[in-house]
Design a protein around this motif. Structure first.
Motif, PDB file in Angstrom:
ATOM      1  N   ALA A 163       3.772 -46.561  38.018  1.00  0.00           N
ATOM      2  CA  ALA A 163       2.938 -47.627  37.439  1.00  0.00           C
ATOM      3  C   ALA A 163       1.873 -48.263  38.201  1.00  0.00           C
ATOM      4  CB  ALA A 163       4.031 -48.884  36.958  1.00  0.00           C
ATOM      5  N   GLU A 164       1.950 -48.038  39.566  1.00  0.00           N
ATOM      6  CA  GLU A 164       0.803 -48.775  40.409  1.00  0.00           C
ATOM      7  C   GLU A 164      -0.446 -47.736  40.544  1.00  0.00           C
ATOM      8  OE1 GLU A 164       0.845 -51.202  44.593  1.00  0.00           O
ATOM      9  OE2 GLU A 164       2.573 -50.206  43.999  1.00  0.00           O
ATOM     10  N   ARG A 165      -0.156 -46.552  40.012  1.00  0.00           N
ATOM     11  CA  ARG A 165      -1.224 -45.465  40.318  1.00  0.00           C
ATOM     12  C   ARG A 165      -1.646 -44.703  39.172  1.00  0.00           C
ATOM     13  NH1 ARG A 165       2.930 -43.682  43.665  1.00  0.00           N
ATOM     14  NH2 ARG A 165       1.983 -44.754  45.414  1.00  0.00           N
ATOM     15  N   VAL A 166      -0.960 -44.589  38.263  1.00  0.00           N
ATOM     16  CA  VAL A 166      -1.329 -43.714  37.141  1.00  0.00           C
ATOM     17  C   VAL A 166      -2.470 -44.058  36.218  1.00  0.00           C
ATOM     18  CG1 VAL A 166       1.132 -42.785  36.705  1.00  0.00           C
ATOM     19  CG2 VAL A 166       0.593 -44.633  35.408  1.00  0.00           C
ATOM     20  N   ALA A 167      -2.991 -43.141  35.512  1.00  0.00           N
ATOM     21  CA  ALA A 167      -4.081 -43.620  34.622  1.00  0.00           C
ATOM     22  C   ALA A 167      -3.715 -44.553  33.547  1.00  0.00           C
ATOM     23  CB  ALA A 167      -4.721 -42.346  34.024  1.00  0.00           C
ATOM     24  N   ALA A 168      -4.704 -45.169  32.710  1.00  0.00           N
ATOM     25  CA  ALA A 168      -4.424 -46.157  31.631  1.00  0.00           C
ATOM     26  C   ALA A 168      -3.622 -45.650  30.690  1.00  0.00           C
ATOM     27  CB  ALA A 168      -5.805 -46.618  31.380  1.00  0.00           C
ATOM     28  N   GLY A 169      -3.793 -44.039  30.265  1.00  0.00           N
ATOM     29  CA  GLY A 169      -2.951 -43.506  29.175  1.00  0.00           C
ATOM     30  C   GLY A 169      -1.465 -43.474  29.423  1.00  0.00           C
ATOM     31  N   LEU A 170      -1.119 -43.355  30.950  1.00  0.00           N
ATOM     32  CA  LEU A 170       0.345 -43.401  31.090  1.00  0.00           C
ATOM     33  C   LEU A 170       0.622 -44.701  31.486  1.00  0.00           C
ATOM     34  CD1 LEU A 170       0.298 -40.203  33.576  1.00  0.00           C
ATOM     35  CD2 LEU A 170       1.242 -40.383  31.250  1.00  0.00           C
ATOM     36  N   MET A 171      -0.096 -45.817  31.578  1.00  0.00           N
ATOM     37  CA  MET A 171       0.415 -47.112  31.801  1.00  0.00           C
ATOM     38  C   MET A 171       0.732 -47.609  30.341  1.00  0.00           C
ATOM     39  SD  MET A 171      -2.827 -48.874  34.081  1.00  0.00           S
ATOM     40  CE  MET A 171      -1.961 -50.585  34.017  1.00  0.00           C
ATOM     41  N   GLU A 172       0.019 -47.056  29.319  1.00  0.00           N
ATOM     42  CA  GLU A 172       0.398 -47.295  28.141  1.00  0.00           C
ATOM     43  C   GLU A 172       1.870 -46.918  27.686  1.00  0.00           C
ATOM     44  OE1 GLU A 172      -1.030 -48.758  25.536  1.00  0.00           O
ATOM     45  OE2 GLU A 172      -3.517 -48.711  25.963  1.00  0.00           O
ATOM     46  N   VAL A 173       2.097 -45.571  28.397  1.00  0.00           N
ATOM     47  CA  VAL A 173       3.344 -44.857  27.853  1.00  0.00           C
ATOM     48  C   VAL A 173       4.696 -45.899  28.720  1.00  0.00           C
ATOM     49  CG1 VAL A 173       4.775 -42.998  28.313  1.00  0.00           C
ATOM     50  CG2 VAL A 173       2.554 -42.710  27.778  1.00  0.00           C
ATOM     51  N   ILE A 174       4.158 -46.252  29.904  1.00  0.00           N
ATOM     52  CA  ILE A 174       5.161 -47.399  30.420  1.00  0.00           C
ATOM     53  C   ILE A 174       5.386 -48.442  29.655  1.00  0.00           C
ATOM     54  CG2 ILE A 174       5.537 -48.589  32.445  1.00  0.00           C
ATOM     55  CD1 ILE A 174       3.991 -46.389  34.286  1.00  0.00           C
ATOM     56  N   LEU A 175       4.318 -48.965  29.263  1.00  0.00           N
ATOM     57  CA  LEU A 175       4.434 -50.359  28.493  1.00  0.00           C
ATOM     58  C   LEU A 175       5.338 -50.383  27.356  1.00  0.00           C
ATOM     59  CD1 LEU A 175       1.136 -51.973  28.560  1.00  0.00           C
ATOM     60  CD2 LEU A 175       2.913 -53.117  29.244  1.00  0.00           C
ATOM     61  N   ILE A 176       5.269 -49.088  26.543  1.00  0.00           N
ATOM     62  CA  ILE A 176       6.229 -48.975  25.428  1.00  0.00           C
ATOM     63  C   ILE A 176       7.624 -49.428  25.469  1.00  0.00           C
ATOM     64  CG2 ILE A 176       7.082 -47.248  23.832  1.00  0.00           C
ATOM     65  CD1 ILE A 176       4.246 -45.919  23.986  1.00  0.00           C
ATOM     66  N   ASN A 177       7.973 -49.016  26.621  1.00  0.00           N
ATOM     67  CA  ASN A 177       9.653 -49.272  27.097  1.00  0.00           C
ATOM     68  C   ASN A 177       9.847 -50.552  27.578  1.00  0.00           C
ATOM     69  OD1 ASN A 177      12.297 -48.952  27.712  1.00  0.00           O
ATOM     70  ND2 ASN A 177      11.985 -47.088  28.653  1.00  0.00           N
ATOM     71  N   SER A 180      -6.309 -50.308  35.004  1.00  0.00           N
ATOM     72  CA  SER A 180      -5.794 -51.111  33.967  1.00  0.00           C
ATOM     73  C   SER A 180      -6.987 -51.197  33.089  1.00  0.00           C
ATOM     74  CB  SER A 180      -5.184 -52.087  34.242  1.00  0.00           C
ATOM     75  OG  SER A 180      -4.532 -53.109  33.031  1.00  0.00           O
ATOM     76  N   THR A 181      -6.878 -51.446  31.993  1.00  0.00           N
ATOM     77  CA  THR A 181      -7.851 -51.552  30.668  1.00  0.00           C
ATOM     78  C   THR A 181      -7.744 -53.154  30.384  1.00  0.00           C
ATOM     79  OG1 THR A 181      -6.850 -50.982  28.685  1.00  0.00           O
ATOM     80  CG2 THR A 181      -7.837 -49.325  29.847  1.00  0.00           C
ATOM     81  N   PRO A 182      -8.791 -53.794  29.520  1.00  0.00           N
ATOM     82  CA  PRO A 182      -8.703 -55.139  29.160  1.00  0.00           C
ATOM     83  C   PRO A 182      -7.499 -55.075  28.267  1.00  0.00           C
ATOM     84  CG  PRO A 182     -10.943 -54.455  29.325  1.00  0.00           C
ATOM     85  CD  PRO A 182     -10.289 -53.232  29.631  1.00  0.00           C
ATOM     86  N   ASP A 183      -7.126 -54.161  27.450  1.00  0.00           N
ATOM     87  CA  ASP A 183      -6.274 -54.432  26.341  1.00  0.00           C
ATOM     88  C   ASP A 183      -4.950 -54.391  27.093  1.00  0.00           C
ATOM     89  OD1 ASP A 183      -5.212 -54.122  23.669  1.00  0.00           O
ATOM     90  OD2 ASP A 183      -4.131 -52.348  24.355  1.00  0.00           O
ATOM     91  N   ILE A 184      -4.669 -53.513  28.134  1.00  0.00           N
ATOM     92  CA  ILE A 184      -3.403 -53.256  29.067  1.00  0.00           C
ATOM     93  C   ILE A 184      -3.187 -54.759  29.726  1.00  0.00           C
ATOM     94  CG2 ILE A 184      -2.363 -52.426  30.746  1.00  0.00           C
ATOM     95  CD1 ILE A 184      -3.644 -49.925  29.931  1.00  0.00           C
ATOM     96  N   LYS A 185      -4.237 -55.206  30.109  1.00  0.00           N
ATOM     97  CA  LYS A 185      -4.171 -56.391  30.874  1.00  0.00           C
ATOM     98  C   LYS A 185      -3.763 -57.455  29.992  1.00  0.00           C
ATOM     99  CE  LYS A 185      -7.612 -55.447  34.418  1.00  0.00           C
ATOM    100  NZ  LYS A 185      -8.881 -55.911  35.008  1.00  0.00           N
ATOM    101  N   ARG A 186      -4.259 -57.713  28.735  1.00  0.00           N
ATOM    102  CA  ARG A 186      -3.873 -58.565  27.759  1.00  0.00           C
ATOM    103  C   ARG A 186      -2.419 -58.321  27.437  1.00  0.00           C
ATOM    104  NH1 ARG A 186      -2.521 -58.012  22.952  1.00  0.00           N
ATOM    105  NH2 ARG A 186      -3.351 -55.863  22.719  1.00  0.00           N
ATOM    106  N   ARG A 187      -1.687 -57.339  27.196  1.00  0.00           N
ATOM    107  CA  ARG A 187      -0.609 -57.194  26.678  1.00  0.00           C
ATOM    108  C   ARG A 187       0.533 -57.381  28.051  1.00  0.00           C
ATOM    109  NH1 ARG A 187      -0.989 -51.032  24.942  1.00  0.00           N
ATOM    110  NH2 ARG A 187       1.295 -51.058  24.574  1.00  0.00           N
ATOM    111  N   LEU A 188       0.095 -57.096  29.144  1.00  0.00           N
ATOM    112  CA  LEU A 188       0.893 -57.432  30.239  1.00  0.00           C
ATOM    113  C   LEU A 188       0.796 -58.956  30.521  1.00  0.00           C
ATOM    114  CD1 LEU A 188      -0.549 -55.156  33.140  1.00  0.00           C
ATOM    115  CD2 LEU A 188       1.875 -54.924  32.119  1.00  0.00           C
ATOM    116  N   LYS A 189      -0.005 -59.720  30.045  1.00  0.00           N
ATOM    117  CA  LYS A 189      -0.243 -61.080  30.072  1.00  0.00           C
ATOM    118  C   LYS A 189       0.779 -61.814  29.210  1.00  0.00           C
ATOM    119  CE  LYS A 189      -3.327 -65.290  30.017  1.00  0.00           C
ATOM    120  NZ  LYS A 189      -4.634 -65.649  29.692  1.00  0.00           N
ATOM    121  N   GLU A 190       0.730 -61.147  28.108  1.00  0.00           N
ATOM    122  CA  GLU A 190       1.704 -61.438  26.772  1.00  0.00           C
ATOM    123  C   GLU A 190       3.035 -61.329  27.416  1.00  0.00           C
ATOM    124  OE1 GLU A 190       0.473 -59.342  23.502  1.00  0.00           O
ATOM    125  OE2 GLU A 190      -1.389 -60.576  23.146  1.00  0.00           O
TER     126      GLU A 190
END
Length: 375
Positions: free
Chosen positions: A112-126, A146-156
């Motif tokens: 989670a600390e090093r993969v690209a944004a697309g794989l961060m999305e996969v981690i976030l799904i679970n 991380s992208t702005p959208d991923i940061k928003r979802r992490l914050k939520e």
């Protein structure tokens, strides 16, 4: 799968000759076990064995074979941990590793600390894994990709489940806690005060609007048979019960509730709640097919349906997503190559889908039919 030789290797009880054969990949064992053996032999005290094991590991396993191995829940732990360490393999292998429920949370956190944004999305799904192991969330927050959208979802997720402690309900509750929650819900149901919680997804909710009946209308629009068969009082009871829940309770219900509750929660205005429905082990193929055609869910839900491999295996699902004007255009375009020519022809004439999708379908149709037309 027998782990006898693995145990012996760990205990340094395997003769040199057997280790040499294993390093060359000629032991009569399955691919999963052989891979685990080779990983262990990379650290063999005999230099020739360790070097041979590294060479076999590098040359004898294609990415496609490795992908099949790491997505299996019977794969040895050593293998799953190995492919979570640098140097990282292809995104295809990593995605299978991340989606494997047997992969240790510590391995997911490392990725989670090093993969690209697309794989961060996969981690976030679970979501269940994130709630179970908050250190994965922390790793995602440290990821520079991380992208702005991923940061928003992490914050939520952090705000809803880790900062609002009074609202947090663990995924695994005791029976006593379940009974206490049921009593609290029963008591609150007797109170005359109406809940202001927003249950149904909507981009525009007017102040003072009756959310309960708005939810009923939304359900009617999508024509859910089993829900429509319920009596009016039963429908209202289910909706009102959900409306009184906190976000964490709604997530819990999305994961463990019944079909009628999932029908409501998939439209929840909170994307975390709606996404949790897609993680429910009780979710059926028929429900997923119904979700794919919905017009009253958030775009995020439809994007996730198109992203999750187990859902996208169904042609009915991907065809419905592509035809659904609410599906994000990026998701629709990605799935377009899998649409049958006959359906592509209909899509090219469909004025209800975005223009860019319709024109892309027209171009693909021309490419597919050009050879036949030239004869």
């Amino acid at each position: 799968m027998s782990n006898g030789i693995l145990s012996q290797l760990k205990a340094r009880q395997v003769p040199l000759g057997v280790r040499q054969s294993a390093a060359r990949g000629v032991l009569p064992v399955g691919q999963e076990e052989l891979l685990a053996i080779l990983i262990l032999l990379q650290d063999d005290p005999e230099p020739q064995v360790s070097q041979t094991a590294r060479e076999t590991l590098a040359n004898e396993f294609s990415d496609e074979l490795l992908k099949r191995i790491v997505e299996s829940d019977s794969t040895p732990l050593e293998v799953l941990e190995f492919f979570g360490r640098p140097p990282l393999r292809s995104n295809q292998i990593l995605e299978s590793l991340i989606q494997n429920k047997a992969t240790p949370d510590s391995t997911i956190a490392s990725l989670a600390e090093r993969v690209a944004a697309g794989l961060m999305e996969v981690i976030l799904i679970n979501l269940m894994r994130l709630l179970r192991s908050p250190f994965i969330l922390e790793s995602l927050e440290r990821n520079p990709n991380s992208t702005p959208d991923i940061k928003r979802r992490l914050k939520e997720i952090r705000e809803e489940f880790f900062e609002k402690r009074n609202n947090f309900i663990p995924i695994h509750r005791t029976k006593a806690e379940d009974k206490a929650l049921e009593r609290a819900q029963a008591a609150s149901a007797e109170e005359p005060e109406e809940s202001t919680a927003l249950v149904v997804y909507s981009e525009v909710i007017r102040e003072g609007e009756d959310v309960t009946h708005l939810t009923l209308n939304s359900l009617a629009d999508d024509g859910f048979g089993s829900f429509e068969e319920m009596g009016e009082e039963e429908k209202l009871s289910t909706i009102q019960k959900i409306a009184r829940m906190t976000v964490a309770e709604r997530v819990q219900t999305a994961l463990k509730g019944n079909r009628e509750e999932r029908v409501i929660l998939i439209r929840d205005a909170n994307r975390i709640v709606a996404s949790a429905v897609l993680e429910s082990p009780k979710l059926t193929d028929t429900e997923v097919e119904s979700i794919a055609v919905m017009k009253n869910v958030s775009e995020e839900v439809l994007r996730l349906v198109g992203t999750k491999r187990e859902f996208a295996k169904s042609y009915t699902v991907i065809h419905s997503l592509v035809k659904n004007p609410r599906t994000p255009i990026g998701t629709s375009l990605t799935l377009l190559n899998r649409i049958l020519t006959s359906d592509l022809r209909s899509l090219a004439r469909n004025k209800n889908v975005p223009e860019v999708l319709r024109k892309t379908a027209q171009r693909q149709l021309q490419i597919r039919t050009a050879p036949r037309e030239s004869k």
